[in-house]
Design a protein around this motif. Structure first.
Motif, PDB file in Angstrom:
ATOM      1  N   HIS A 174      -9.147  21.480 -59.245  1.00  0.00           N
ATOM      2  CA  HIS A 174      -9.377  19.833 -59.012  1.00  0.00           C
ATOM      3  C   HIS A 174     -10.035  19.286 -60.235  1.00  0.00           C
ATOM      4  O   HIS A 174      -9.549  18.219 -60.579  1.00  0.00           O
ATOM      5  N   ALA A 180      -9.014  14.296 -46.931  1.00  0.00           N
ATOM      6  CA  ALA A 180     -10.231  15.219 -46.265  1.00  0.00           C
ATOM      7  C   ALA A 180      -9.987  16.664 -46.901  1.00  0.00           C
ATOM      8  O   ALA A 180      -8.983  17.362 -46.691  1.00  0.00           O
ATOM      9  N   CYS A 213     -11.454  19.465 -50.291  1.00  0.00           N
ATOM     10  CA  CYS A 213     -12.413  19.741 -51.371  1.00  0.00           C
ATOM     11  C   CYS A 213     -12.478  18.246 -52.323  1.00  0.00           C
ATOM     12  O   CYS A 213     -13.578  18.162 -52.701  1.00  0.00           O
ATOM     13  N   HIS A 243      -7.712  13.003 -42.489  1.00  0.00           N
ATOM     14  CA  HIS A 243      -6.977  14.322 -42.947  1.00  0.00           C
ATOM     15  C   HIS A 243      -5.547  14.050 -42.569  1.00  0.00           C
ATOM     16  O   HIS A 243      -4.899  13.668 -41.572  1.00  0.00           O
ATOM     17  N   ASP A 267      -3.030  20.633 -50.268  1.00  0.00           N
ATOM     18  CA  ASP A 267      -1.540  21.195 -49.381  1.00  0.00           C
ATOM     19  C   ASP A 267      -1.981  21.090 -47.916  1.00  0.00           C
ATOM     20  O   ASP A 267      -0.975  20.845 -47.013  1.00  0.00           O
ATOM     21  N   GLY A 268      -3.158  21.457 -47.322  1.00  0.00           N
ATOM     22  CA  GLY A 268      -3.468  21.439 -45.898  1.00  0.00           C
ATOM     23  C   GLY A 268      -3.313  19.969 -45.492  1.00  0.00           C
ATOM     24  O   GLY A 268      -2.957  19.612 -44.458  1.00  0.00           O
ATOM     25  N   ASP A 269      -3.728  19.113 -46.281  1.00  0.00           N
ATOM     26  CA  ASP A 269      -3.828  17.656 -45.854  1.00  0.00           C
ATOM     27  C   ASP A 269      -2.511  17.054 -46.026  1.00  0.00           C
ATOM     28  O   ASP A 269      -2.103  16.438 -45.102  1.00  0.00           O
ATOM     29  N   ASN A 308      -3.124  24.686 -53.482  1.00  0.00           N
ATOM     30  CA  ASN A 308      -3.824  26.000 -54.051  1.00  0.00           C
ATOM     31  C   ASN A 308      -3.574  27.126 -52.934  1.00  0.00           C
ATOM     32  O   ASN A 308      -4.474  27.977 -52.757  1.00  0.00           O
ATOM     33  N   THR A 363      -4.326  27.257 -49.813  1.00  0.00           N
ATOM     34  CA  THR A 363      -5.302  27.437 -48.996  1.00  0.00           C
ATOM     35  C   THR A 363      -6.264  26.177 -48.427  1.00  0.00           C
ATOM     36  O   THR A 363      -5.937  25.199 -49.256  1.00  0.00           O
ATOM     37  N   TYR A 364      -6.588  26.227 -47.242  1.00  0.00           N
ATOM     38  CA  TYR A 364      -7.521  25.065 -47.073  1.00  0.00           C
ATOM     39  C   TYR A 364      -8.749  25.354 -47.383  1.00  0.00           C
ATOM     40  O   TYR A 364      -9.883  26.210 -47.056  1.00  0.00           O
ATOM     41  N   GLY A 365      -8.990  25.049 -48.811  1.00  0.00           N
ATOM     42  CA  GLY A 365     -10.333  25.293 -49.672  1.00  0.00           C
ATOM     43  C   GLY A 365     -11.654  24.894 -48.904  1.00  0.00           C
ATOM     44  O   GLY A 365     -12.264  25.613 -48.704  1.00  0.00           O
ATOM     45  N   MET A 366     -11.688  23.758 -48.574  1.00  0.00           N
ATOM     46  CA  MET A 366     -13.139  22.912 -48.197  1.00  0.00           C
ATOM     47  C   MET A 366     -13.466  23.541 -46.725  1.00  0.00           C
ATOM     48  O   MET A 366     -14.737  24.022 -46.463  1.00  0.00           O
ATOM     49  N   THR A 367     -12.572  23.882 -45.934  1.00  0.00           N
ATOM     50  CA  THR A 367     -13.072  24.504 -44.562  1.00  0.00           C
ATOM     51  C   THR A 367     -13.069  26.073 -44.352  1.00  0.00           C
ATOM     52  O   THR A 367     -12.816  26.563 -43.427  1.00  0.00           O
TER      53      THR A 367
HETATM   54  C1  LIG Z   1      -8.238  14.708 -38.980  1.00  0.00           C
HETATM   55  C2  LIG Z   1      -8.947  15.868 -39.693  1.00  0.00           C
HETATM   56  N1  LIG Z   1      -8.652  17.229 -39.222  1.00  0.00           N
HETATM   57  C3  LIG Z   1      -9.298  18.226 -39.626  1.00  0.00           C
HETATM   58  C4  LIG Z   1     -10.382  18.139 -40.639  1.00  0.00           C
HETATM   59  C5  LIG Z   1     -11.232  19.376 -41.217  1.00  0.00           C
HETATM   60  N2  LIG Z   1     -10.714  19.394 -42.494  1.00  0.00           N
HETATM   61  C6  LIG Z   1     -11.429  18.636 -43.631  1.00  0.00           C
HETATM   62  S1  LIG Z   1     -10.991  19.277 -45.153  1.00  0.00           S
HETATM   63  C7  LIG Z   1      -9.929  20.539 -44.511  1.00  0.00           C
HETATM   64  C8  LIG Z   1      -9.096  21.253 -45.218  1.00  0.00           C
HETATM   65  C9  LIG Z   1      -8.378  20.623 -46.548  1.00  0.00           C
HETATM   66  O1  LIG Z   1      -7.688  21.739 -47.081  1.00  0.00           O
HETATM   67  P1  LIG Z   1      -6.580  21.230 -48.246  1.00  0.00           P
HETATM   68  O2  LIG Z   1      -5.855  20.028 -47.941  1.00  0.00           O
HETATM   69  O3  LIG Z   1      -5.628  22.329 -48.520  1.00  0.00           O
HETATM   70  O4  LIG Z   1      -7.552  20.920 -49.642  1.00  0.00           O
HETATM   71  P2  LIG Z   1      -8.424  21.658 -50.508  1.00  0.00           P
HETATM   72  O5  LIG Z   1      -9.759  21.631 -49.756  1.00  0.00           O
HETATM   73  O6  LIG Z   1      -7.970  22.987 -50.419  1.00  0.00           O
HETATM   74  O7  LIG Z   1      -8.479  21.142 -51.652  1.00  0.00           O
HETATM   75  C10 LIG Z   1      -9.874  20.398 -42.873  1.00  0.00           C
HETATM   76  C11 LIG Z   1      -9.031  21.162 -42.123  1.00  0.00           C
HETATM   77  C12 LIG Z   1     -10.667  16.768 -40.843  1.00  0.00           C
HETATM   78  N3  LIG Z   1     -11.595  16.361 -42.027  1.00  0.00           N
HETATM   79  N4  LIG Z   1      -9.970  15.748 -40.525  1.00  0.00           N
END
Ligand SMILES: Cc1ncc(C[n+]2csc(CCOP(=O)(O)OP(=O)(O)O)c2C)c(N)n1
Ligand code: SF4
Length: 250
Positions: free
Chosen positions: A24, A50, A52, A69, A94-96, A122, A124-128
């Motif tokens: 990042h 939403a 990292c 998100h 990518d999760g977003d 990346n 993966t869901y990094g932040m969570t």
């Molecule tokens: C509406 C909503 N759903 C779920 C979440 C929980 N949440 C916050 S960050 C995140 C993961 C994001 O992962 P990614 O998009 O892959 O980004 P990275 O952290 O890997 O950069 C999740 C599930 C949230 N904040 N808002």
């Protein structure tokens, strides 16, 4: 002494919270350099995810919004339509962008929204805490696939950027990585071009950046960079995925 390397003007002097070796921070720098070089700092609007990068407004020295998100591109669409002279970009993991935001991104691309998306893949869901993302590779461990992603059970990795290529309004889509200095230079060129597409009013542009997450991959930074290049690029090959800008014909 002649200073030859400084922080981009479009990044604040704050220390970033990202883990050591996280992609990042490099990608932020490339976006900051692009904004400086195109001289658009005063009219750029960013929408963080939403994820990292949720605190990206602490780093980019431009006007920043915020979005729930997956909804960054919907927020960006609204901003661009109300303020067409602004340069509007989203910055999404990518999760977003490829899980909860799939609907938003497909339709924004299809409508040819004149915004630019930076998609940080990346795997993966990094932040969570590292659960499986749509982009997690087959066999890759995550907190929700402790024995590795099983394609028969969990589906195959989703190639969002290829999907977006079928959307009529997408104009420029490229996949790059920040896993080596040479690749960082290529990533910068792609990001700058994606912003130029918007400045020229051509339509939707997106750059997917393959990026290491050493923390959730449970790797030290150097192996994580090597793994990005060796393994991620097999499933997500680098290169231009769609380019109907006509720039090369000029
Ligand atoms: C509406 C909503 N759903 C779920 C979440 C929980 N949440 C916050 S960050 C995140 C993961 C994001 O992962 P990614 O998009 O892959 O980004 P990275 O952290 O890997 O950069 C999740 C599930 C949230 N904040 N808002
Ligand atoms: S958890 Fe992963 S994506 Fe998040 S800051 Fe750390 S290395 Fe980067």
């Amino acid at each position: 002494m002649n200073k030859i390397f400084t922080k981009p003007k479009s990044l604040k002097p704050n220390v970033m919270h990202y883990c050591p070796g996280c992609g990042h921070s490099i990608i932020h720098r490339l976006v900051g350099e692009t904004i400086d070089e195109l001289e658009i700092q005063e009219r750029t609007l960013g929408v963080p995810p939403a994820g990292c990068a949720v605190l990206a407004y602490n780093y980019f020295d431009v006007d920043m919004g915020e979005a729930p998100h997956g909804r960054a591109i919907a927020v960006a669409t609204g901003l661009k339509r109300v303020l067409p002279d602004r340069v509007v970009f989203t910055y999404q993991g990518d999760g977003d962008i490829a899980a909860i935001g799939t609907a938003e991104i497909i339709h924004a691309a299809n409508r040819g929204e004149k915004v630019t998306a930076i998609f940080v893949n990346n795997g993966t869901y990094g932040m969570t805490g590292g659960q499986m993302a749509p982009t997690t590779l087959a066999g890759m461990n995550s907190t929700t696939t402790p024995g590795g992603r099983d394609v028969a059970r969990d589906g195959a990795p989703l190639d969002l950027t290829q999907m977006l290529a079928t959307a009529k309004g997408s104009v420029y889509l490229e996949r790059v990585t920040v896993a080596s200095p040479k690749h960082i230079r290529q990533a910068k060129k792609a990001i700058k071009k994606a912003f130029q597409v918007q400045l020229d009013g051509l339509g939707f542009s997106l750059v997917e950046v393959l990026s290491p997450c050493p923390t959730n991959w449970k790797m030290a930074p150097v192996p994580a960079y090597e793994w990005t290049l060796q393994e991620m690029t097999k499933i997500f090959p680098l290169g231009v995925i769609k380019d109907i800008t006509g720039y090369d014909e000029k």
